[in-house]
Scaffold this motif. Structure first.
Motif, PDB file in Angstrom:
ATOM      1  N   HIS A  68     -11.784  -2.011  -4.927  1.00  0.00           N
ATOM      2  CA  HIS A  68     -11.163  -3.268  -4.791  1.00  0.00           C
ATOM      3  C   HIS A  68      -9.577  -3.268  -5.155  1.00  0.00           C
ATOM      4  N   GLY A  69      -8.831  -3.590  -4.325  1.00  0.00           N
ATOM      5  CA  GLY A  69      -7.368  -3.897  -4.842  1.00  0.00           C
ATOM      6  C   GLY A  69      -6.585  -2.430  -4.879  1.00  0.00           C
ATOM      7  N   SER A  70      -7.264  -1.449  -4.561  1.00  0.00           N
ATOM      8  CA  SER A  70      -6.703  -0.079  -4.864  1.00  0.00           C
ATOM      9  C   SER A  70      -6.465   0.612  -3.585  1.00  0.00           C
ATOM     10  N   GLY A  71      -7.539   0.701  -2.774  1.00  0.00           N
ATOM     11  CA  GLY A  71      -7.429   1.325  -1.351  1.00  0.00           C
ATOM     12  C   GLY A  71      -8.932   2.000  -1.350  1.00  0.00           C
ATOM     13  N   ILE A  72      -8.797   2.858  -0.210  1.00  0.00           N
ATOM     14  CA  ILE A  72      -9.912   3.722   0.304  1.00  0.00           C
ATOM     15  C   ILE A  72      -9.730   5.207  -0.377  1.00  0.00           C
ATOM     16  N   TYR A  73     -10.923   5.871  -1.257  1.00  0.00           N
ATOM     17  CA  TYR A  73     -10.848   6.867  -1.775  1.00  0.00           C
ATOM     18  C   TYR A  73     -11.837   7.933  -1.193  1.00  0.00           C
ATOM     19  N   VAL A  74     -11.736   9.330  -1.310  1.00  0.00           N
ATOM     20  CA  VAL A  74     -12.756  10.347  -1.050  1.00  0.00           C
ATOM     21  C   VAL A  74     -13.451  10.179  -2.248  1.00  0.00           C
ATOM     22  N   THR A  75     -14.859  10.115  -2.012  1.00  0.00           N
ATOM     23  CA  THR A  75     -15.811  10.043  -3.280  1.00  0.00           C
ATOM     24  C   THR A  75     -15.604  11.587  -3.963  1.00  0.00           C
TER      25      THR A  75
END
Length: 233
Positions: A68-75
């Motif tokens: 939330h509020g940061s973006g999409i990341y690779v797990t």
């Protein structure tokens, strides 16, 4: 059929494969933030709507995560995360498909138990014994179910193979185990199961991989046979 699921061969499916390729080739690392949706769509030559669907699908698969509020990341791409939805298959499977899953579980769990016999530490063995003792000291189906899950989970953990543990976790549906234990209770089969658990434990104590593998295969095989009988009755 889930109408939101991307169909094979669609633009969305190709986007999923392209993102997976970026990760597999090391151009996106575990824990790394993805470029913006717009930038990634332009980079891969697809529409933003298709990119959005691809990201959503990969998030469900455990490959990506939204912060939330940061973006999409690779797990971190841990096996447990990637196989998290696998347990739904075991929970919802019925009839012959459930028998097939038990066949897979018998093969993997016997292998894991054999590995555990060779690798288990005194501390890990104590954890296994704790749950074995607890199962033997109660006739409460819920307590037995809880300790049965923990007993097998501790053994698989001692095998030291995280990927195998994640797959078996998915196959070890609590819903199905509860059904088996209810059936066992009606058939007064608890003692047989306790003997099977004791045989597995003896092999672990002896650090005997072949005996452990055979005992685990026999144990899951009994469950498999019980289910076949239930389906044919």
């Amino acid at each position: 059929m889930d109408e939101t699921a991307p169909q094979k061969g669609t633009v969305t499916q190709r986007a999923i494969e392209q993102i997976k390729a970026l990760i597999a080739e090391g151009r996106l690392e575990p824990g790394e933030r993805l470029p913006t949706e717009r930038d990634l769509a332009a980079r891969l030559g697809i529409s933003r709507s298709s990119m959005r669907e691809a990201i959503r699908a990969l998030t469900v698969m455990g490959v990506l995560e939204a912060r939330h509020g940061s973006g999409i990341y690779v797990t971190q791409l841990e096996a447990g995360d990637l196989l998290e939805t696998f347990g739904v298959v075991a929970d919802l499977s019925r009839g012959p498909q459930l028998v097939e899953l038990l066949e897979v579980r018998r093969i993997l769990e016997s292998t894991a138990t054999g590995l555990a016999a060779a690798r288990i530490t005194s501390g890990e063995l104590a954890e296994v014994e704790k749950h074995l003792t607890a199962m033997n000291e109660t006739d409460d189906p819920e307590e037995i179910l809880s300790h049965d899950l923990a007993f097998h989970r501790a053994i698989v953990a001692a095998a030291g193979n995280g990927s195998m543990a994640a797959i078996l976790e998915g196959l070890s549906s609590r819903t199905f185990r509860a059904r088996v234990w209810r059936g066992y209770q009606q058939e007064d089969a608890f003692e047989r199961t306790r003997r099977e658990h004791a045989a597995i434990h003896r092999a672990l104590v002896a650090h005997d991989p072949e005996a452990a593998r055979a005992a685990a295969a026999a144990h899951v095989g009994e469950v498999e046979q019980w289910l076949r009988t239930q389906l044919s009755s």
